[in-house]
Design a protein around this motif. Structure first.
Motif, mmCIF file in Angstrom:
data_model
loop_
_atom_site.group_PDB
_atom_site.id
_atom_site.type_symbol
_atom_site.label_atom_id
_atom_site.label_comp_id
_atom_site.label_asym_id
_atom_site.label_seq_id
_atom_site.Cartn_x
_atom_site.Cartn_y
_atom_site.Cartn_z
ATOM 1 N N LEU A 25 0.955 -0.899 0.244
ATOM 2 C CA LEU A 25 0.313 -0.362 0.154
ATOM 3 C C LEU A 25 0.622 1.223 0.159
ATOM 4 C CD1 LEU A 25 -3.449 0.429 -0.078
ATOM 5 C CD2 LEU A 25 -3.211 0.684 2.736
ATOM 6 N N PRO B 185 5.930 2.691 -3.588
ATOM 7 C CA PRO B 185 5.035 2.801 -4.797
ATOM 8 C C PRO B 185 5.894 1.750 -5.695
ATOM 9 C CG PRO B 185 6.904 5.122 -4.352
ATOM 10 C CD PRO B 185 6.303 3.626 -2.751
ATOM 11 N N GLY B 186 4.889 1.443 -6.531
ATOM 12 C CA GLY B 186 5.632 0.519 -7.693
ATOM 13 C C GLY B 186 5.940 0.989 -8.820
ATOM 14 N N LEU C 87 4.117 0.908 -11.718
ATOM 15 C CA LEU C 87 3.185 2.127 -12.511
ATOM 16 C C LEU C 87 3.826 3.333 -11.960
ATOM 17 C CD1 LEU C 87 -0.298 2.766 -11.744
ATOM 18 C CD2 LEU C 87 0.153 2.763 -9.745
ATOM 19 N N THR C 88 5.107 3.815 -11.808
ATOM 20 C CA THR C 88 5.720 4.406 -11.702
ATOM 21 C C THR C 88 5.741 5.390 -12.457
ATOM 22 O OG1 THR C 88 6.055 4.502 -8.851
ATOM 23 C CG2 THR C 88 7.003 6.318 -9.678
ATOM 24 N N TRP D 34 4.047 4.150 -15.541
ATOM 25 C CA TRP D 34 3.790 4.462 -16.514
ATOM 26 C C TRP D 34 3.427 5.685 -16.344
ATOM 27 C CZ3 TRP D 34 2.538 2.049 -20.925
ATOM 28 C CH2 TRP D 34 2.793 1.034 -21.160
ATOM 29 N N MET D 35 2.996 5.759 -14.857
ATOM 30 C CA MET D 35 2.402 6.974 -14.376
ATOM 31 C C MET D 35 3.712 8.627 -14.724
ATOM 32 S SD MET D 35 0.270 9.320 -13.254
ATOM 33 C CE MET D 35 0.572 10.665 -12.230
ATOM 34 N N LEU D 36 5.313 8.228 -14.831
ATOM 35 C CA LEU D 36 5.612 9.219 -16.011
ATOM 36 C C LEU D 36 5.294 9.426 -16.576
ATOM 37 C CD1 LEU D 36 9.312 9.051 -13.629
ATOM 38 C CD2 LEU D 36 7.273 10.801 -13.947
ATOM 39 N N PHE E 28 1.666 10.710 -17.808
ATOM 40 C CA PHE E 28 1.693 11.676 -16.866
ATOM 41 C C PHE E 28 2.088 12.769 -18.697
ATOM 42 C CE2 PHE E 28 1.927 16.493 -13.831
ATOM 43 C CZ PHE E 28 0.155 15.577 -14.185
ATOM 44 N N LEU F 260 0.922 13.194 -21.202
ATOM 45 C CA LEU F 260 -0.525 13.814 -20.501
ATOM 46 C C LEU F 260 -0.367 15.094 -20.748
ATOM 47 C CD1 LEU F 260 -3.803 13.350 -20.027
ATOM 48 C CD2 LEU F 260 -3.589 13.842 -18.243
ATOM 49 N N ASN G 201 -4.601 -0.274 -12.327
ATOM 50 C CA ASN G 201 -4.290 1.013 -11.818
ATOM 51 C C ASN G 201 -3.648 1.754 -13.197
ATOM 52 O OD1 ASN G 201 -5.486 1.846 -9.147
ATOM 53 N ND2 ASN G 201 -3.050 1.316 -8.314
ATOM 54 N N VAL G 202 -2.385 0.836 -14.012
ATOM 55 C CA VAL G 202 -1.985 1.557 -15.181
ATOM 56 C C VAL G 202 -3.218 1.871 -16.158
ATOM 57 C CG1 VAL G 202 -0.085 1.088 -17.612
ATOM 58 C CG2 VAL G 202 0.372 0.575 -14.710
ATOM 59 N N LEU H 113 -5.221 4.922 -14.730
ATOM 60 C CA LEU H 113 -4.862 6.115 -15.143
ATOM 61 C C LEU H 113 -5.009 6.293 -16.870
ATOM 62 C CD1 LEU H 113 -2.513 7.819 -14.942
ATOM 63 C CD2 LEU H 113 -0.457 5.791 -15.679
ATOM 64 N N PHE I 38 -6.506 16.328 -13.446
ATOM 65 C CA PHE I 38 -6.096 14.828 -13.086
ATOM 66 C C PHE I 38 -6.590 14.480 -12.094
ATOM 67 C CE2 PHE I 38 -3.449 11.563 -11.991
ATOM 68 C CZ PHE I 38 -3.551 11.168 -13.503
ATOM 69 N N ASN J 129 -3.624 5.822 -4.720
ATOM 70 C CA ASN J 129 -1.744 5.228 -5.176
ATOM 71 C C ASN J 129 -0.819 5.779 -4.900
ATOM 72 O OD1 ASN J 129 0.083 3.414 -6.653
ATOM 73 N ND2 ASN J 129 -1.992 2.221 -6.744
ATOM 74 N N ILE J 130 -0.268 5.304 -3.830
ATOM 75 C CA ILE J 130 1.299 6.037 -3.577
ATOM 76 C C ILE J 130 2.186 5.990 -4.862
ATOM 77 C CG2 ILE J 130 3.163 4.496 -2.863
ATOM 78 C CD1 ILE J 130 2.533 7.062 -0.193
ATOM 79 N N ALA J 131 1.558 5.871 -5.596
ATOM 80 C CA ALA J 131 3.263 5.814 -6.992
ATOM 81 C C ALA J 131 2.502 6.978 -7.614
ATOM 82 C CB ALA J 131 3.382 4.148 -8.134
ATOM 83 N N ILE J 132 1.197 7.289 -7.704
ATOM 84 C CA ILE J 132 0.387 8.368 -8.594
ATOM 85 C C ILE J 132 0.886 9.279 -7.871
ATOM 86 C CG2 ILE J 132 -1.428 9.068 -9.207
ATOM 87 C CD1 ILE J 132 -0.831 6.755 -11.104
ATOM 88 N N MET K 261 3.197 9.900 -5.536
ATOM 89 C CA MET K 261 4.626 10.784 -5.619
ATOM 90 C C MET K 261 4.920 11.156 -7.007
ATOM 91 S SD MET K 261 7.456 7.979 -5.295
ATOM 92 C CE MET K 261 7.935 7.205 -7.138
ATOM 93 N N VAL K 262 4.421 10.499 -8.094
ATOM 94 C CA VAL K 262 4.680 11.318 -9.419
ATOM 95 C C VAL K 262 4.511 12.784 -9.267
ATOM 96 C CG1 VAL K 262 4.860 11.254 -11.799
ATOM 97 C CG2 VAL K 262 5.030 9.078 -10.332
ATOM 98 N N LEU K 263 2.622 12.965 -8.909
ATOM 99 C CA LEU K 263 2.452 13.771 -9.126
ATOM 100 C C LEU K 263 3.046 14.925 -8.135
ATOM 101 C CD1 LEU K 263 -1.898 13.069 -9.560
ATOM 102 C CD2 LEU K 263 -0.562 14.019 -11.054
ATOM 103 N N LEU L 3 5.761 14.996 -7.188
ATOM 104 C CA LEU L 3 7.743 14.959 -8.145
ATOM 105 C C LEU L 3 7.669 15.946 -8.699
ATOM 106 C CD1 LEU L 3 10.360 13.369 -8.105
ATOM 107 C CD2 LEU L 3 9.557 12.565 -10.014
ATOM 108 N N PHE M 126 -2.236 11.025 -1.367
ATOM 109 C CA PHE M 126 -2.957 9.500 -0.943
ATOM 110 C C PHE M 126 -4.181 8.848 0.299
ATOM 111 C CE2 PHE M 126 -0.852 5.912 2.140
ATOM 112 C CZ PHE M 126 -1.015 5.035 1.197
#
Lengths: 170, 373
Positions: free
Chosen positions: A3, A6-7, A10-11, A13-15, A18, A21, B142-143, B146, B212, B234-237, B239-241, B243, B294
């Motif tokens: 939880l 961070p995976g 996914l990180t 993919w998100m980078l 986003f 986007l 989640n991907v 996304l 977003f 989700n912490i990864a999402i 985190m990127v935001l 960042l 999160f």
């Protein structure tokens, strides 16, 4: 998958997602949207400003109109007054002229009358003289036998004078 | 010392104080939860093993159910045993790039081995060979969420942008009038006052961040397929935001901003103390952004799922009791969902507001008159 960790997948993919986007939205959505919003706001502001200007111009125009109207009214009054004065002057002049003419005619008539009177008096005088002469002739030529006859003759003579027949008959 | 006093009154110090407290609690709670959940799951797992086939195979485990829904997954669970399988993309040095469907793993809790990989009892991808070093770039739930959310954002805002260019200078219409107040709100009420005269440069970035988070928050509240993923929780999402905010803040920081961090207006002896604090502050700001979003969104999902779990917990004791509790659960969940709608907006707003405050602090022109008091 945890939880709070961070995976990696996914990180990544998100980078990527986003960033793409962000690029697409900034270039093809936010820039045109913000630009046209700004333009619209500017044009609305401009419109409001020009409306305000038009309003003040209207007020200016209205006050101008009013002053012009006032001036026109004053001018009209002046013209009317002048016309009235002129009319009065003309009327007065006409009256004066008529009066003078009347006076002149009266004088002329009086002259004529007096002339006629003088002529009539002259004629009367000559006629009276002629009558007197003829009366005297008749008196002399006729025999006066009595006083009544005498009286009668005189009165008929006088009557004849009165009617003017005597002169015509003679 | 007046300079010291200035520091203790400064925004940075207050930020530091409040956020370090928040952060400590947040982290502790999160880790504590995680640990207890882990323990609970292990207990459940051992229980299941111990009881074996003799025990009831479908005992309801609310913790597990909730976590499964809140966390990322390799399949998109619809109902019962129906799950949309999603593509696995794994890269390892020994085996190269591998792409296959997650359907090959079968269903919880009896995962099968495929291609030398399987999922453990926490639904985590593991290799049969413990020495194998692999990278997992699978299209997880989640991907996919996304990608769906991003496509939705693109569809909405490209069409809105088109109607803006097509109907130039006219009043907004349809979707345009729905999003226009939000755009103006972000531009004039969030970015404008917090950043100042340079705000226009950051408005597109802040708008992207806001929509977003907002759209994905809302999608997360939809209980059926395209929605329901706990993406913004989700912490990864997050985190990127965070960042992104950190990168933008750091790159737009002006001389005064960096001077304030590396050469604060205090006696040089204090620098050794202050500079690390300032650096921690700089890192802490995005860190707090990450945690807040999160925690808020995840908490919302957990509460809603928790209320539903009550139905089954009581239902296991007694069918009628479960039904009775169900009425209350539905009422409470409806209430919570409505509250979450507010939270969806609020958290997007708060994230954007704080991001613009951080950017504002970085681009602010310090006036010397202001520095004196």
């Amino acid at each position: 998958m945890d939880l709070v960790t961070p995976g990696t997948g996914l990180t990544v993919w998100m980078l990527i997602t986003f960033s793409i986007l962000l690029y697409l939205l900034v270039k093809f959505a936010w820039k045109p949207i913000l630009k046209s919003l700004k333009e619209r706001e500017d044009s609305i502001g401009q419109a409001l400003k020009s409306a305000e200007e038009a309003k003040s111009q209207m007020a200016q125009l209205k006050s101008d109109n009013e002053s012009m109207f006032k001036q026109a009214r004053v001018e009209r009054d002046v013209i009317l007054k002048e016309a009235k004065d002129m009319k009065d002057a003309i009327v007065a002049e006409a009256r004066k002229a008529a009066e003078e003419e009347g006076k002149r005619m009266i004088i002329k008539a009086q002259d004529e009358i007096s002339k006629q009177k003088v002529a009539a008096i002259g004629e009367l005088k000559s006629q009276v003289a002629a009558f007197s002469v003829s009366i005297a002739e008749k008196l002399i030529s006729k025999k006066l036998e009595d006083s009544s006859e005498q009286q009668q003759i005189i009165s008929s003579l006088v009557k004849d004078f009165g009617t003017g027949k005597a002169a015509v008959n003679n | 010392m007046p300079e010291n006093k200035r520091f203790y009154n400064s925004k940075t110090f207050r930020f530091l104080l409040v956020f370090s407290i928040f952060c400590t609690f947040g982290l502790n709670n999160a880790f504590a939860d995680h640990q207890t959940e882990g323990v609970a799951e292990e207990m459940h797992a051992t229980e299941a093993h111990a009881e074996g086939e003799t025990a009831k195979p479908t005992k309801f485990e609310p913790g597990k159910m909730i976590l499964e829904h809140v966390k990322d997954g390799y399949g998109w669970h619809l109902w019962g045993t129906t799950t949309i399988p999603l593509p696995m993309i794994i890269y390892s040095k020994s085996k190269g790039l591998q792409v296959f469907s997650s359907g090959h793993f079968g269903h919880n809790p009896h995962y099968e081995v495929y291609n030398g990989y399987t999922l453990n009892h926490e639904s985590k991808l593991v290799s049969e060979d413990p020495a194998e070093n692999f990278y997992d770039f699978s299209i997880t739930k989640n991907v996919l969420a996304l990608l769906i959310g991003s496509s939705l954002l693109l569809i909405i805002f490209l069409s809105v942008a088109r109607s803006y260019t097509k109907r130039q200078g006219q009043a907004p219409k349809g979707l345009q009038s729905l999003v226009e107040p939000l755009i103006i709100f972000i531009r004039d009420e969030v970015a404008g006052p917090s950043i100042g005269p340079k705000a226009y440069k950051f408005v597109p970035f802040l708008l992207t961040i806001f929509f977003f988070i907002f759209i994905n928050n809302l999608l997360g509240l939809v209980p059926i397929f395209p929605g329901g993923a706990n993406l913004t929780g989700n912490i990864a999402i997050t985190m990127v935001l965070a960042l992104m905010v950190f990168v933008v803040t750091s790159f737009s920081g002006n001389k005064t901003y960096w001077k304030h961090i590396f050469m604060p207006d205090v006696p040089k002896g204090l620098w050794i103390l202050l500079i690390p604090i300032e650096i921690i502050g700089v890192v802490l700001k995005p860190f707090v952004l990450m945690l807040r979003l999160f925690a808020n969104i995840t908490a919302g999902h957990i509460i809603i799922l928790g209320f539903f779990s009550l139905i089954f917990i009581f239902g296991e004791m007694n069918q009628y009791l479960g039904g009775g509790v169900g009425i209350f659960s539905v009422a409470f969940t409806t209430f919570m969902s409505v509250l979450e709608l507010l939270v969806a907006f609020l958290q997007a707003y708060v994230f954007t507001l704080l991001a613009s405050l951080y950017i504002g602090a970085a681009v602010e022109e310090h006036h010397h008159a202001e520095d004196k008091h």
